[in-house]
Design a protein around this motif. Structure first.
Motif, PDB file in Angstrom:
ATOM      1  N   VAL A  74       0.845  -1.188   0.000  1.00 49.72           N
ATOM      2  CA  VAL A  74       0.000   0.000   0.000  1.00 49.72           C
ATOM      3  C   VAL A  74       0.887   1.246   0.000  1.00 49.72           C
ATOM      4  CG1 VAL A  74      -1.805   1.228   1.249  1.00 49.72           C
ATOM      5  CG2 VAL A  74      -1.771  -1.268   1.254  1.00 49.72           C
ATOM      6  N   ALA A  75       0.618   2.173  -0.929  1.00 46.35           N
ATOM      7  CA  ALA A  75       1.408   3.397  -1.041  1.00 46.35           C
ATOM      8  C   ALA A  75       1.306   4.228   0.224  1.00 46.35           C
ATOM      9  CB  ALA A  75       0.947   4.212  -2.245  1.00 46.35           C
ATOM     10  N   GLU A  76       2.427   4.860   0.578  1.00 45.75           N
ATOM     11  CA  GLU A  76       2.408   5.731   1.748  1.00 45.75           C
ATOM     12  C   GLU A  76       1.728   7.052   1.405  1.00 45.75           C
ATOM     13  OE1 GLU A  76       6.908   7.523   1.297  1.00 45.75           O
ATOM     14  OE2 GLU A  76       6.602   5.797   2.567  1.00 45.75           O
ATOM     15  N   ASN A  77       1.288   7.740   2.432  1.00 41.74           N
ATOM     16  CA  ASN A  77       0.613   9.037   2.297  1.00 41.74           C
ATOM     17  C   ASN A  77      -0.667   8.966   1.471  1.00 41.74           C
ATOM     18  OD1 ASN A  77       2.698  10.293   3.785  1.00 41.74           O
ATOM     19  ND2 ASN A  77       3.932  10.441   1.937  1.00 41.74           N
ATOM     20  N   THR A  78      -1.365   7.848   1.560  1.00 37.03           N
ATOM     21  CA  THR A  78      -2.660   7.699   0.902  1.00 37.03           C
ATOM     22  C   THR A  78      -3.671   7.224   1.935  1.00 37.03           C
ATOM     23  OG1 THR A  78      -2.057   5.470   0.184  1.00 37.03           O
ATOM     24  CG2 THR A  78      -1.743   7.239  -1.410  1.00 37.03           C
ATOM     25  N   THR A  79      -4.945   7.473   1.683  1.00 35.96           N
ATOM     26  CA  THR A  79      -6.000   7.138   2.624  1.00 35.96           C
ATOM     27  C   THR A  79      -6.931   6.093   2.024  1.00 35.96           C
ATOM     28  OG1 THR A  79      -5.940   9.388   3.479  1.00 35.96           O
ATOM     29  CG2 THR A  79      -7.900   8.097   3.985  1.00 35.96           C
ATOM     30  N   TYR A  80      -7.324   5.134   2.852  1.00 36.08           N
ATOM     31  CA  TYR A  80      -8.220   4.064   2.422  1.00 36.08           C
ATOM     32  C   TYR A  80      -9.334   3.919   3.436  1.00 36.08           C
ATOM     33  CZ  TYR A  80      -4.206   3.078  -0.458  1.00 36.08           C
ATOM     34  OH  TYR A  80      -3.180   3.204  -1.349  1.00 36.08           O
ATOM     35  N   SER A  81     -10.572   3.904   2.980  1.00 38.28           N
ATOM     36  CA  SER A  81     -11.736   3.677   3.847  1.00 38.28           C
ATOM     37  C   SER A  81     -12.420   2.411   3.350  1.00 38.28           C
ATOM     38  CB  SER A  81     -12.694   4.870   3.774  1.00 38.28           C
ATOM     39  OG  SER A  81     -12.075   6.025   4.251  1.00 38.28           O
ATOM     40  N   GLU A  82     -11.876   1.278   3.766  1.00 43.29           N
ATOM     41  CA  GLU A  82     -12.375  -0.018   3.302  1.00 43.29           C
ATOM     42  C   GLU A  82     -12.437  -0.997   4.466  1.00 43.29           C
ATOM     43  OE1 GLU A  82     -10.510  -1.593  -0.370  1.00 43.29           O
ATOM     44  OE2 GLU A  82      -9.134   0.083  -0.128  1.00 43.29           O
ATOM     45  N   SER A  83     -13.316  -1.969   4.342  1.00 41.27           N
ATOM     46  CA  SER A  83     -13.306  -3.122   5.228  1.00 41.27           C
ATOM     47  C   SER A  83     -12.668  -4.250   4.438  1.00 41.27           C
ATOM     48  CB  SER A  83     -14.728  -3.511   5.631  1.00 41.27           C
ATOM     49  OG  SER A  83     -15.308  -2.494   6.402  1.00 41.27           O
ATOM     50  N   VAL A  84     -11.568  -4.762   4.962  1.00 36.32           N
ATOM     51  CA  VAL A  84     -10.807  -5.789   4.248  1.00 36.32           C
ATOM     52  C   VAL A  84     -10.669  -7.005   5.145  1.00 36.32           C
ATOM     53  CG1 VAL A  84      -8.612  -6.349   3.142  1.00 36.32           C
ATOM     54  CG2 VAL A  84      -9.503  -4.014   3.018  1.00 36.32           C
ATOM     55  N   SER A  85     -10.953  -8.167   4.594  1.00 38.60           N
ATOM     56  CA  SER A  85     -10.789  -9.415   5.348  1.00 38.60           C
ATOM     57  C   SER A  85      -9.811 -10.329   4.617  1.00 38.60           C
ATOM     58  CB  SER A  85     -12.130 -10.122   5.511  1.00 38.60           C
ATOM     59  OG  SER A  85     -11.932 -11.366   6.161  1.00 38.60           O
ATOM     60  N   ILE A  86      -8.733 -10.686   5.328  1.00 40.02           N
ATOM     61  CA  ILE A  86      -7.780 -11.639   4.761  1.00 40.02           C
ATOM     62  C   ILE A  86      -7.603 -12.841   5.698  1.00 40.02           C
ATOM     63  CG2 ILE A  86      -6.545  -9.967   3.358  1.00 40.02           C
ATOM     64  CD1 ILE A  86      -4.403  -9.887   5.558  1.00 40.02           C
ATOM     65  N   ALA A  87      -8.529 -12.983   6.642  1.00 34.90           N
ATOM     66  CA  ALA A  87      -8.474 -14.091   7.604  1.00 34.90           C
ATOM     67  C   ALA A  87      -8.476 -15.423   6.876  1.00 34.90           C
ATOM     68  CB  ALA A  87      -9.651 -14.005   8.570  1.00 34.90           C
ATOM     69  N   GLY A  88      -7.573 -16.300   7.276  1.00 36.90           N
ATOM     70  CA  GLY A  88      -7.497 -17.625   6.695  1.00 36.90           C
ATOM     71  C   GLY A  88      -6.843 -17.668   5.331  1.00 36.90           C
ATOM     72  N   SER A  89      -6.251 -16.558   4.894  1.00 36.94           N
ATOM     73  CA  SER A  89      -5.605 -16.546   3.578  1.00 36.94           C
ATOM     74  C   SER A  89      -4.097 -16.421   3.753  1.00 36.94           C
ATOM     75  CB  SER A  89      -6.124 -15.391   2.727  1.00 36.94           C
ATOM     76  OG  SER A  89      -5.673 -14.155   3.261  1.00 36.94           O
ATOM     77  N   ASN A  90      -3.384 -16.585   2.678  1.00 39.97           N
ATOM     78  CA  ASN A  90      -1.932 -16.414   2.661  1.00 39.97           C
ATOM     79  C   ASN A  90      -1.573 -15.069   2.037  1.00 39.97           C
ATOM     80  OD1 ASN A  90      -1.226 -18.915   3.820  1.00 39.97           O
ATOM     81  ND2 ASN A  90      -1.634 -19.924   1.884  1.00 39.97           N
ATOM     82  N   ILE A  91      -2.276 -14.028   2.453  1.00 36.65           N
ATOM     83  CA  ILE A  91      -2.082 -12.695   1.916  1.00 36.65           C
ATOM     84  C   ILE A  91      -1.585 -11.788   3.023  1.00 36.65           C
ATOM     85  CG2 ILE A  91      -3.222 -10.682   0.899  1.00 36.65           C
ATOM     86  CD1 ILE A  91      -5.176 -12.662  -0.438  1.00 36.65           C
ATOM     87  N   THR A  92      -0.571 -11.002   2.714  1.00 36.86           N
ATOM     88  CA  THR A  92       0.000 -10.042   3.655  1.00 36.86           C
ATOM     89  C   THR A  92      -0.234  -8.649   3.103  1.00 36.86           C
ATOM     90  OG1 THR A  92       1.739 -11.595   4.276  1.00 36.86           O
ATOM     91  CG2 THR A  92       2.137  -9.278   4.775  1.00 36.86           C
ATOM     92  N   ILE A  93      -0.651  -7.721   3.960  1.00 38.65           N
ATOM     93  CA  ILE A  93      -0.811  -6.330   3.568  1.00 38.65           C
ATOM     94  C   ILE A  93       0.241  -5.527   4.318  1.00 38.65           C
ATOM     95  CG2 ILE A  93      -2.327  -4.306   3.568  1.00 38.65           C
ATOM     96  CD1 ILE A  93      -4.708  -6.253   3.519  1.00 38.65           C
ATOM     97  N   GLN A  94       1.015  -4.737   3.567  1.00 40.18           N
ATOM     98  CA  GLN A  94       2.048  -3.937   4.208  1.00 40.18           C
ATOM     99  C   GLN A  94       2.177  -2.577   3.529  1.00 40.18           C
ATOM    100  OE1 GLN A  94       5.289  -6.742   3.485  1.00 40.18           O
ATOM    101  NE2 GLN A  94       6.298  -5.213   2.207  1.00 40.18           N
ATOM    102  N   GLY A  95       2.686  -1.607   4.262  1.00 37.45           N
ATOM    103  CA  GLY A  95       2.918  -0.280   3.716  1.00 37.45           C
ATOM    104  C   GLY A  95       4.239  -0.228   2.983  1.00 37.45           C
ATOM    105  N   GLU A  96       4.388   0.778   2.139  1.00 37.09           N
ATOM    106  CA  GLU A  96       5.636   0.960   1.399  1.00 37.09           C
ATOM    107  C   GLU A  96       6.759   1.307   2.336  1.00 37.09           C
ATOM    108  OE1 GLU A  96       5.393   2.427  -3.137  1.00 37.09           O
ATOM    109  OE2 GLU A  96       4.767   3.894  -1.676  1.00 37.09           O
TER     110      GLU A  96
END
Length: 96
Positions: A74-96
């Motif tokens: 996820v790009a830095e200095n940006t705003t996100y208004s979302e509901s995100v579910s990655i429970a039980g998945s092999n997905i990682t979310i990280q900032g730049e």
């Protein structure tokens, strides 16, 4: 002896490339300012369509769910208004 070393280096290089292709993770980039959910997400910068970041984290997660695993950057200095579910998945979310 030189022939054995050369052959060994070739085999190790091949195994490294093959392993990276099989076990490598897909990275999807997200930028709410410059992204578009129709982009492929494979690049952090906008290029010739469909090259460029996704606009939403959910679109990036949906893309990765189709391949099974990966990383959302996820790009830095940006705003996100979302509901995100990655429970039980092999997905990682990280900032730049």
């Amino acid at each position: 002896m030189k022939r054995i070393v050369t052959l060994s280096v070739f085999i190790l290089s091949f195994l490294f490339i093959a392993t990276s292709a099989v076990f490598g993770q897909t990275t999807i980039f997200v930028n709410s300012s410059t992204g578009n959910d129709d982009n492929d997400g494979l690049s952090a910068t906008v290029g010739t369509p469909p090259a460029g970041p996704k606009a939403t984290i959910n679109a990036a997660v949906d893309t990765l769910e189709s391949v099974g695993s990966g990383i959302v950057i996820v790009a830095e200095n940006t705003t996100y208004s979302e509901s995100v579910s990655i429970a039980g998945s092999n997905i990682t979310i990280q900032g730049e």
